[in-house]
Scaffold this motif. Structure first.
Motif, PDB file in Angstrom:
ATOM      1  N   THR A  47       0.939  -1.154  -0.179  1.00 25.81           N
ATOM      2  CA  THR A  47       0.111   0.094   0.187  1.00 25.81           C
ATOM      3  C   THR A  47       0.909   1.278   0.036  1.00 25.81           C
ATOM      4  O   THR A  47       0.118   2.393  -0.260  1.00 25.81           O
ATOM      5  CB  THR A  47      -0.932  -0.076   1.233  1.00 25.81           C
ATOM      6  OG1 THR A  47      -0.302  -0.198   2.369  1.00 25.81           O
ATOM      7  CG2 THR A  47      -1.865  -1.035   1.220  1.00 25.81           C
ATOM      8  N   SER A  48       2.254   1.031   0.184  1.00 21.50           N
ATOM      9  CA  SER A  48       3.194   2.387   0.420  1.00 21.50           C
ATOM     10  C   SER A  48       3.513   2.877  -1.299  1.00 21.50           C
ATOM     11  O   SER A  48       4.039   3.758  -1.172  1.00 21.50           O
ATOM     12  CB  SER A  48       4.326   2.023   1.179  1.00 21.50           C
ATOM     13  OG  SER A  48       5.101   1.285   0.499  1.00 21.50           O
ATOM     14  N   TRP A  49       3.184   2.015  -2.127  1.00 17.86           N
ATOM     15  CA  TRP A  49       3.816   2.454  -3.467  1.00 17.86           C
ATOM     16  C   TRP A  49       2.684   3.366  -3.959  1.00 17.86           C
ATOM     17  O   TRP A  49       1.775   3.474  -3.917  1.00 17.86           O
ATOM     18  CB  TRP A  49       3.823   1.004  -4.317  1.00 17.86           C
ATOM     19  CG  TRP A  49       4.814   0.106  -4.116  1.00 17.86           C
ATOM     20  CD1 TRP A  49       4.495  -1.022  -3.286  1.00 17.86           C
ATOM     21  CD2 TRP A  49       6.162   0.192  -4.545  1.00 17.86           C
ATOM     22  NE1 TRP A  49       5.339  -1.753  -3.349  1.00 17.86           N
ATOM     23  CE2 TRP A  49       6.709  -1.092  -3.980  1.00 17.86           C
ATOM     24  CE3 TRP A  49       6.895   0.883  -5.102  1.00 17.86           C
ATOM     25  CZ2 TRP A  49       7.863  -1.244  -4.094  1.00 17.86           C
ATOM     26  CZ3 TRP A  49       8.139   0.526  -5.416  1.00 17.86           C
ATOM     27  CH2 TRP A  49       8.570  -0.591  -4.796  1.00 17.86           C
ATOM     28  N   SER A  50       3.653   4.529  -4.613  1.00 19.17           N
ATOM     29  CA  SER A  50       2.740   5.502  -5.442  1.00 19.17           C
ATOM     30  C   SER A  50       3.195   5.502  -6.910  1.00 19.17           C
ATOM     31  O   SER A  50       2.505   6.191  -7.490  1.00 19.17           O
ATOM     32  CB  SER A  50       3.458   6.957  -4.812  1.00 19.17           C
ATOM     33  OG  SER A  50       2.892   6.979  -3.366  1.00 19.17           O
ATOM     34  N   PHE A  51       3.736   4.341  -7.178  1.00 24.55           N
ATOM     35  CA  PHE A  51       3.980   4.293  -8.868  1.00 24.55           C
ATOM     36  C   PHE A  51       4.049   2.636  -9.032  1.00 24.55           C
ATOM     37  O   PHE A  51       4.616   1.964  -7.975  1.00 24.55           O
ATOM     38  CB  PHE A  51       5.336   5.078  -9.246  1.00 24.55           C
ATOM     39  CG  PHE A  51       6.691   4.497  -8.363  1.00 24.55           C
ATOM     40  CD1 PHE A  51       7.337   3.638  -9.079  1.00 24.55           C
ATOM     41  CD2 PHE A  51       6.747   5.315  -7.202  1.00 24.55           C
ATOM     42  CE1 PHE A  51       8.651   3.333  -8.197  1.00 24.55           C
ATOM     43  CE2 PHE A  51       8.040   5.033  -6.549  1.00 24.55           C
ATOM     44  CZ  PHE A  51       8.869   3.867  -7.091  1.00 24.55           C
ATOM     45  N   ASP A  52       4.026   2.494 -10.271  1.00 26.97           N
ATOM     46  CA  ASP A  52       4.349   1.091 -10.704  1.00 26.97           C
ATOM     47  C   ASP A  52       5.620   0.982 -11.402  1.00 26.97           C
ATOM     48  O   ASP A  52       5.873   1.722 -12.387  1.00 26.97           O
ATOM     49  CB  ASP A  52       3.257   0.751 -11.745  1.00 26.97           C
ATOM     50  CG  ASP A  52       3.151  -0.822 -12.193  1.00 26.97           C
ATOM     51  OD1 ASP A  52       4.311  -1.558 -11.669  1.00 26.97           O
ATOM     52  OD2 ASP A  52       2.462  -1.149 -13.038  1.00 26.97           O
ATOM     53  N   PHE A  53       6.456   0.250 -10.820  1.00 26.46           N
ATOM     54  CA  PHE A  53       8.102   0.165 -11.302  1.00 26.46           C
ATOM     55  C   PHE A  53       8.252  -0.528 -12.543  1.00 26.46           C
ATOM     56  O   PHE A  53       9.078  -0.280 -13.324  1.00 26.46           O
ATOM     57  CB  PHE A  53       8.660  -0.250 -10.317  1.00 26.46           C
ATOM     58  CG  PHE A  53      10.438  -0.138 -10.862  1.00 26.46           C
ATOM     59  CD1 PHE A  53      10.718   1.131 -11.048  1.00 26.46           C
ATOM     60  CD2 PHE A  53      11.129  -1.398 -10.918  1.00 26.46           C
ATOM     61  CE1 PHE A  53      12.465   1.001 -11.438  1.00 26.46           C
ATOM     62  CE2 PHE A  53      12.361  -1.371 -11.263  1.00 26.46           C
ATOM     63  CZ  PHE A  53      13.160   0.047 -11.564  1.00 26.46           C
ATOM     64  N   ALA A  54       7.133  -1.546 -12.901  1.00 25.24           N
ATOM     65  CA  ALA A  54       7.473  -2.224 -13.958  1.00 25.24           C
ATOM     66  C   ALA A  54       7.491  -1.635 -15.300  1.00 25.24           C
ATOM     67  O   ALA A  54       8.542  -2.027 -16.046  1.00 25.24           O
ATOM     68  CB  ALA A  54       6.314  -3.371 -14.133  1.00 25.24           C
ATOM     69  N   ILE A  70       8.353   1.261 -16.014  1.00 23.23           N
ATOM     70  CA  ILE A  70       9.288   2.218 -15.771  1.00 23.23           C
ATOM     71  C   ILE A  70      10.754   1.438 -16.196  1.00 23.23           C
ATOM     72  O   ILE A  70      11.398   1.768 -16.875  1.00 23.23           O
ATOM     73  CB  ILE A  70       9.423   2.754 -14.569  1.00 23.23           C
ATOM     74  CG1 ILE A  70       8.398   3.695 -14.273  1.00 23.23           C
ATOM     75  CG2 ILE A  70      10.852   3.675 -14.422  1.00 23.23           C
ATOM     76  CD1 ILE A  70       8.334   4.345 -12.942  1.00 23.23           C
ATOM     77  N   SER A  71      10.693   0.397 -15.491  1.00 25.24           N
ATOM     78  CA  SER A  71      11.761  -0.540 -15.886  1.00 25.24           C
ATOM     79  C   SER A  71      11.980  -1.005 -17.211  1.00 25.24           C
ATOM     80  O   SER A  71      13.272  -1.168 -17.878  1.00 25.24           O
ATOM     81  CB  SER A  71      11.782  -1.987 -14.799  1.00 25.24           C
ATOM     82  OG  SER A  71      12.625  -2.845 -15.304  1.00 25.24           O
TER      83      SER A  71
END
Length: 212
Positions: A47-54, A56-57
């Motif tokens: 719940t602490s994520w503010s973005f999806d890294f996938a 971006i990666s």
């Protein structure tokens, strides 16, 4: 028999609770645990994520690294940075940006990853500043706007990066502004405009390829 089972159950439960109190660090309430190779990093609750890294990666996979393991600073890198920062939320705080840099460092260990994480975070902050200044959608509106954008880039990137990564884009915008100025110059007739435009084209065709 029934009382013995109940007594045994309560005794086992008491022992279990005592063990939990003695080792609270072993309890994980719905926490995502990082892989063993990065166990030193603190766990992050989903719940602490503010973005999806996938995604971006996936974009960052397009960068080039030289034989010494250094990130190649080239005009194409500007497109990679723009693509990655454009899909991030516009209101990431320092903690989220730190996490973003950390994930890049984990995925691309070494000097290249360290450089890329710094560039991406700086580019994100540059975009925030450009949006606040109203420059993001008007980068080619005027010579003054372009100069302001160059000055803003120099606040977030060193001169070598500005030249190597953003130099070609700056030159192209300058070229387009020069062409527009010629086309809008009422003091020139069509023949003069055609000559000026040909001169501009020849000049910039000599400069731009050298920055690829």
């Amino acid at each position: 028999m029934g009382l013995a089972v109940v007594a045994f159950t309560f005794a086992a439960l008491a022992l279990y609770l005592a063990q939990l109190r003695q080792a609270p660090d072993t309890i994980h309430h719905d926490l995502w645990e990082q892989p063993a190779e990065v166990a030193a990093q603190r766990p992050v609750a989903p719940t602490s994520w503010s973005f999806d890294f996938a995604p971006i990666s996936a974009i960052l996979q397009n960068v080039r690294v030289d034989e010494q393991g250094r990130l190649v600073l080239e005009p194409y890198l500007a497109r990679v940075l723009e693509g990655a920062t454009s899909i991030l939320p516009t209101d990431l705080d320092d903690a989220n940006l730190e996490r973003l840099a950390q994930l890049i460092d984990i995925e691309m260990p070494g000097l290249a990853g360290e450089t890329l994480s710094k560039l991406l975070v700086n580019h994100y902050r540059y975009r925030q500043a450009a949006n606040a200044a109203g420059q993001a959608s008007a980068a080619t509106d005027s010579r003054a706007t372009l100069e302001n954008d160059i000055a803003l880039k120099r606040k977030f990137f060193d001169e070598a990066t500005v030249q190597a990564v953003f130099g070609k884009g700056i030159m192209l915008k300058s070229y387009l502004l020069a062409r527009r100025a010629v086309n809008e110059d009422d003091a020139l007739d069509e023949k003069q405009k055609k000559l000026r435009l040909a001169e501009l084209s020849a000049r910039y065709n000599q400069i731009l390829p050298s920055q690829d």
